[in-house]
Design a protein around this motif. Structure first.
Motif, PDB file in Angstrom:
ATOM      1  N   LEU A  97       3.815  -2.273  -0.452  1.00 48.97           N
ATOM      2  CA  LEU A  97       4.964  -2.416   0.442  1.00 48.97           C
ATOM      3  C   LEU A  97       4.685  -1.838   1.824  1.00 48.97           C
ATOM      4  O   LEU A  97       5.277  -2.273   2.803  1.00 48.97           O
ATOM      5  N   MET A  98       3.781  -0.868   1.889  1.00 44.93           N
ATOM      6  CA  MET A  98       3.436  -0.255   3.172  1.00 44.93           C
ATOM      7  C   MET A  98       2.301  -0.991   3.861  1.00 44.93           C
ATOM      8  O   MET A  98       1.762  -0.516   4.864  1.00 44.93           O
ATOM      9  N   GLY A  99       1.913  -2.149   3.306  1.00 49.05           N
ATOM     10  CA  GLY A  99       0.982  -3.015   4.004  1.00 49.05           C
ATOM     11  C   GLY A  99      -0.446  -3.029   3.516  1.00 49.05           C
ATOM     12  O   GLY A  99      -1.274  -3.749   4.068  1.00 49.05           O
ATOM     13  N   MET A 100      -0.758  -2.263   2.486  1.00 48.24           N
ATOM     14  CA  MET A 100      -2.133  -2.254   1.986  1.00 48.24           C
ATOM     15  C   MET A 100      -2.371  -3.440   1.055  1.00 48.24           C
ATOM     16  O   MET A 100      -1.484  -3.840   0.303  1.00 48.24           O
ATOM     17  N   SER A 101      -3.583  -3.980   1.116  1.00 49.82           N
ATOM     18  CA  SER A 101      -3.955  -5.062   0.209  1.00 49.82           C
ATOM     19  C   SER A 101      -4.434  -4.460  -1.111  1.00 49.82           C
ATOM     20  O   SER A 101      -4.722  -3.258  -1.196  1.00 49.82           O
ATOM     21  N   GLU A 102      -4.560  -5.299  -2.128  1.00 52.77           N
ATOM     22  CA  GLU A 102      -5.082  -4.826  -3.420  1.00 52.77           C
ATOM     23  C   GLU A 102      -6.505  -4.280  -3.252  1.00 52.77           C
ATOM     24  O   GLU A 102      -6.863  -3.281  -3.867  1.00 52.77           O
ATOM     25  N   ALA A 103      -7.298  -4.924  -2.396  1.00 56.06           N
ATOM     26  CA  ALA A 103      -8.670  -4.467  -2.160  1.00 56.06           C
ATOM     27  C   ALA A 103      -8.679  -3.093  -1.502  1.00 56.06           C
ATOM     28  O   ALA A 103      -9.488  -2.220  -1.862  1.00 56.06           O
ATOM     29  N   GLU A 104      -7.798  -2.881  -0.531  1.00 56.89           N
ATOM     30  CA  GLU A 104      -7.713  -1.572   0.131  1.00 56.89           C
ATOM     31  C   GLU A 104      -7.259  -0.482  -0.839  1.00 56.89           C
ATOM     32  O   GLU A 104      -7.763   0.642  -0.808  1.00 56.89           O
ATOM     33  N   ILE A 105      -6.331  -0.821  -1.724  1.00 53.10           N
ATOM     34  CA  ILE A 105      -5.860   0.130  -2.722  1.00 53.10           C
ATOM     35  C   ILE A 105      -6.986   0.482  -3.689  1.00 53.10           C
ATOM     36  O   ILE A 105      -7.201   1.654  -4.010  1.00 53.10           O
TER      37      ILE A 105
END
Length: 121
Positions: A97-105
């Protein structure tokens, strides 16, 4: 945005980054920060710890239910999940919700796990 949670269904949930949902994500993160800060206090009453844990668990469960709009069957699955798994799911949802992609997470989690495993000098 689409958020896949295989424990609940095979297809991804459609979640809007609405003001309401983003605010709920910030409230969840703020709750985590407050609990962490309280737990660091040396003179904390054991009853306060138990209440903090109960409140946090309820907050996490409610957050996941509200954001994903879970049906009764999915809520039952959530209730049967382990606490750590539920907290990780809520954290992942708030990060999305804060804008991170699954890859970034995934990358952030790898970095975090690497730091926890490395020996302290």
């Amino acid at each position: 945005m689409k958020i896949k949670v295989e424990q609940f269904k095979k297809t991804p949930f459609e979640v809007k980054a609405s003001n309401k949902n983003v605010t709920a994500a910030y409230e969840l993160q703020l709750n985590f920060a407050k609990v962490s800060q309280k737990m660091e206090q040396e003179d904390i009453d054991p009853m306060d710890i138990m209440q903090l844990n109960l409140d946090t668990t309820n907050h996490v469960i409610q957050f996941v239910c509200d954001i994903l709009k879970l049906n009764d069957k999915q809520k039952d699955v959530l209730e049967d999940m382990e606490t750590q798994e539920t907290t990780e799911l809520a954290t992942r949802i708030s990060m999305r919700l804060m804008g991170m992609s699954e890859a970034e997470i995934a990358s952030a989690n790898e970095d975090k796990n690497g730091e926890e495993e490395s020996p302290k000098k």
